[in-house]
Design an enzyme around this catalytic site. Structure first.
Site, PDB file in Angstrom:
ATOM      1  N   ASP A  43       0.770  -1.192  -0.044  1.00  0.00           N
ATOM      2  CA  ASP A  43      -0.060  -0.104   0.004  1.00  0.00           C
ATOM      3  C   ASP A  43       0.838   1.188   0.049  1.00  0.00           C
ATOM      4  O   ASP A  43       1.331   1.222   1.048  1.00  0.00           O
ATOM      5  CB  ASP A  43      -0.917   0.177   0.897  1.00  0.00           C
ATOM      6  CG  ASP A  43      -1.745   1.123   1.678  1.00  0.00           C
ATOM      7  OD1 ASP A  43      -2.051   2.089   0.425  1.00  0.00           O
ATOM      8  OD2 ASP A  43      -2.213   1.107   2.232  1.00  0.00           O
ATOM      9  N   MET A  44       0.673   2.402  -1.224  1.00  0.00           N
ATOM     10  CA  MET A  44       1.608   2.978  -0.961  1.00  0.00           C
ATOM     11  C   MET A  44       1.364   4.000  -0.057  1.00  0.00           C
ATOM     12  O   MET A  44      -0.019   4.864   0.338  1.00  0.00           O
ATOM     13  CB  MET A  44       1.036   3.799  -2.236  1.00  0.00           C
ATOM     14  CG  MET A  44       1.489   2.985  -3.969  1.00  0.00           C
ATOM     15  SD  MET A  44       3.246   2.612  -4.146  1.00  0.00           S
ATOM     16  CE  MET A  44       4.046   4.228  -4.119  1.00  0.00           C
TER      17      MET A  44
ATOM     18  N   ASP B 237      -3.799   2.066  -5.627  1.00  0.00           N
ATOM     19  CA  ASP B 237      -1.935   2.206  -4.959  1.00  0.00           C
ATOM     20  C   ASP B 237      -2.674   1.326  -3.636  1.00  0.00           C
ATOM     21  O   ASP B 237      -1.207   0.669  -3.011  1.00  0.00           O
ATOM     22  CB  ASP B 237      -1.737   3.331  -4.001  1.00  0.00           C
ATOM     23  CG  ASP B 237      -3.189   3.636  -2.712  1.00  0.00           C
ATOM     24  OD1 ASP B 237      -3.497   2.732  -2.791  1.00  0.00           O
ATOM     25  OD2 ASP B 237      -2.354   3.980  -2.008  1.00  0.00           O
ATOM     26  N   GLU B 238      -2.533  -0.460  -4.135  1.00  0.00           N
ATOM     27  CA  GLU B 238      -2.807  -1.127  -3.082  1.00  0.00           C
ATOM     28  C   GLU B 238      -3.180  -3.149  -3.203  1.00  0.00           C
ATOM     29  O   GLU B 238      -3.990  -2.533  -4.576  1.00  0.00           O
ATOM     30  CB  GLU B 238      -4.027  -0.837  -2.132  1.00  0.00           C
ATOM     31  CG  GLU B 238      -3.745  -1.829  -1.046  1.00  0.00           C
ATOM     32  CD  GLU B 238      -5.708  -1.316   0.042  1.00  0.00           C
ATOM     33  OE1 GLU B 238      -5.631  -1.872   0.216  1.00  0.00           O
ATOM     34  OE2 GLU B 238      -6.184   0.238  -0.862  1.00  0.00           O
TER      35      GLU B 238
HETATM   36  P1  TTP Z   1      -5.503   4.719   0.735  1.00  0.00           P
HETATM   37  O1  TTP Z   1      -4.261   4.236  -0.086  1.00  0.00           O
HETATM   38  O2  TTP Z   1      -6.245   4.693   1.769  1.00  0.00           O
HETATM   39  O3  TTP Z   1      -4.748   6.490   1.551  1.00  0.00           O
HETATM   40  P2  TTP Z   1      -3.156   6.791   1.311  1.00  0.00           P
HETATM   41  O4  TTP Z   1      -2.670   6.170   0.508  1.00  0.00           O
HETATM   42  O5  TTP Z   1      -3.177   8.050   0.576  1.00  0.00           O
HETATM   43  O6  TTP Z   1      -2.727   6.559   2.472  1.00  0.00           O
HETATM   44  P3  TTP Z   1      -1.849   5.604   3.289  1.00  0.00           P
HETATM   45  O7  TTP Z   1      -0.555   6.031   3.795  1.00  0.00           O
HETATM   46  O8  TTP Z   1      -2.361   6.201   4.877  1.00  0.00           O
HETATM   47  O9  TTP Z   1      -2.399   4.623   3.057  1.00  0.00           O
HETATM   48  O10 TTP Z   1      -5.346   6.116  -0.674  1.00  0.00           O
HETATM   49  C1  TTP Z   1      -4.990   5.303  -1.529  1.00  0.00           C
HETATM   50  C2  TTP Z   1      -5.723   6.805  -2.671  1.00  0.00           C
HETATM   51  O11 TTP Z   1      -6.731   7.147  -2.536  1.00  0.00           O
HETATM   52  C3  TTP Z   1      -5.438   8.410  -1.976  1.00  0.00           C
HETATM   53  O12 TTP Z   1      -3.862   8.863  -1.979  1.00  0.00           O
HETATM   54  C4  TTP Z   1      -6.285   8.869  -2.290  1.00  0.00           C
HETATM   55  C5  TTP Z   1      -7.504   8.090  -2.663  1.00  0.00           C
HETATM   56  N1  TTP Z   1      -8.440   8.223  -1.821  1.00  0.00           N
HETATM   57  C6  TTP Z   1      -9.512   9.389  -2.224  1.00  0.00           C
HETATM   58  O13 TTP Z   1     -10.427   9.925  -2.731  1.00  0.00           O
HETATM   59  N2  TTP Z   1     -10.030   9.044  -1.171  1.00  0.00           N
HETATM   60  C7  TTP Z   1     -10.901   8.649   0.280  1.00  0.00           C
HETATM   61  O14 TTP Z   1     -11.433   8.901   1.199  1.00  0.00           O
HETATM   62  C8  TTP Z   1      -9.777   7.723   0.441  1.00  0.00           C
HETATM   63  C9  TTP Z   1      -9.638   7.042   1.831  1.00  0.00           C
HETATM   64  C10 TTP Z   1      -8.235   8.016  -0.895  1.00  0.00           C
HETATM   65 MG    MG Z   2      -2.243   4.128   0.507  1.00  0.00          MG
END
Ligand code: TTP
Ligand code: MG
Length: 348
Positions: free
Chosen positions: A9-10, A103-104
């Site tokens: 997960d990025m 991103d996952e």
């Molecule tokens: P996530 O992997 O949930 O969040 P993240 O990568 O920004 O942070 P983390 O380090 O906690 O993993 O989501 C991936 C992308 O999806 C995030 O960068 C932006 C988008 N996203 C939204 O647009 N709205 C949201 O509510 C969420 C949770 C994510």
């Molecule tokens: Mg992420």
């Protein structure tokens, strides 16, 4: 032999891409989304998280919490481009990849040349950082549930291994909401019964799980014992469901265009119902009279599938899009599908 599963997960994905593309943003509280007063935050850099900003927070609250925050518009196409490069690196490690979102992903090392999860994780982290300047967090375990839990453990830029011998100790102190598959409603009901931690839930017998958690009860019973039989699904499945149409005559009249969105949202809802899916990214597509394609997307914090929700987000996207010239084609689609049904606790 036990499998080796990675959950990758990025870190702060959209915000990190912005910081890579613009050096002056590094080390600063970057907030992506929520540029307009009525918008919501898509994500933010870890520097902004210190102020209490988080995904899906209304923009005006984010501004109050972090007045020095740098608000940026969402550049979905750019993130998609970076995501494709990251998945290419994953494919160097194993062909068995189940993407969960932009991103996952889950990676199963059964057919990999890497013999340990740690080696594979280090390889991925090094390659992604060298080539793209981005960090990610990786969880390593022998099933999906534990791998996903592990990737969250040392975020950002973490690696965490969960071995069988760490169970059940590692799970016991966790709040039940950390158990994948237990939705918000289910947690609330369990909390009302005095069950807060995994340790509390662990004490309940199988019948309890069946009675109160319905058809997913047994899965949850097993999960908190570290058992998760779900395979990494190398999906050749559709990644999006959508509908588009060339207009009878070119127009940029919003009301006319909304008529098409009604039709598309109905169709999309039908397909989602049939395939038992819900999604959280809605994309509006249009082609101008000059045959130029444009897309605008919105990723929500919750998964949706109903006609009303899809139509509403479609309309928002349309209203936020300055369409100056008349357009000849319009389309609407949904993607970022949910991996599986969350447990909905039955009324009892
Ligand atoms: P996530 O992997 O949930 O969040 P993240 O990568 O920004 O942070 P983390 O380090 O906690 O993993 O989501 C991936 C992308 O999806 C995030 O960068 C932006 C988008 N996203 C939204 O647009 N709205 C949201 O509510 C969420 C949770 C994510
Ligand atoms: Mg992420």
């Amino acid at each position: 032999m036990k499998k080796i599963i990675l959950h990758v997960d990025m870190d702060a994905f959209f915000a990190s891409v912005e910081q890579v593309d613009n050096k002056s943003l590094r080390g600063k509280p970057v907030i992506v989304g929520g540029v307009s007063e009525r918008g919501v935050v898509s994500t933010c850099s870890y520097e902004a998280r210190k102020y209490g900003v988080s995904s899906a927070m209304p923009a005006f609250i984010a501004r109050q919490k972090c007045p020095t925050g740098i608000f940026l518009p969402v550049r979905h196409n750019r993130y998609k481009e970076v995501s494709e490069k990251i998945f290419k690196i994953f494919r160097e490690v194993t062909p068995l990849i189940e993407p969960l979102s932009i991103d996952e992903a889950y990676l199963d090392l059964s057919e990999s040349t890497f013999k340990t999860g740690e080696e594979a994780a280090k390889y991925i982290k090094t390659r992604v950082y060298r080539e793209l300047g981005l960090t990610l967090s990786i969880g390593i375990s022998y099933n999906k549930f534990l791998a996903k839990l592990a990737s969250d453990w040392n975020k950002p830029n973490g690696i965490k291994i969960i071995d069988e011998n760490m169970l059940p100790d590692i799970l016991f102190p966790l709040p039940i909401r950390r158990i994948h598959g237990l939705g918000k409603k289910a947690c609330e009901k369990l909390n009302n019964m005095g069950i807060f931690k995994v340790e509390d839930l662990y004490k309940m017998d199988k019948e309890f799980f069946i009675k109160y958690l319905g058809k997913y009860g047994i899965e949850i019973y097993e999960r908190i014992r570290g058992i998760d039989k779900r395979e990494v699904k190398v999906s050749r499945d559709r990644k999006s469901v959508g509908k588009e149409k060339t207009l009878k005559s070119n127009t940029n009249n919003i009301d006319e265009l909304k008529e098409y969105l009604i039709e598309f949202a109905k169709k999309i809802n039908e397909i989602l119902d049939k395939t038992d899916k819900s999604g959280r990214t809605i994309t509006l597509k249009y082609k101008t009279g000059e045959f130029q394609n444009h897309t605008r997307s919105k990723t929500l914090s919750k998964y949706i599938k109903s006609f009303e929700d899809i139509y509403e987000v479609g309309c928002e996207l349309l209203e936020e899009t300055p369409i100056e010239e008349e357009i000849r084609l319009i389309g609407l689609s949904i993607s970022s599908f949910r991996e599986e049904k969350e447990v909905q606790l039955k009324l009892f």
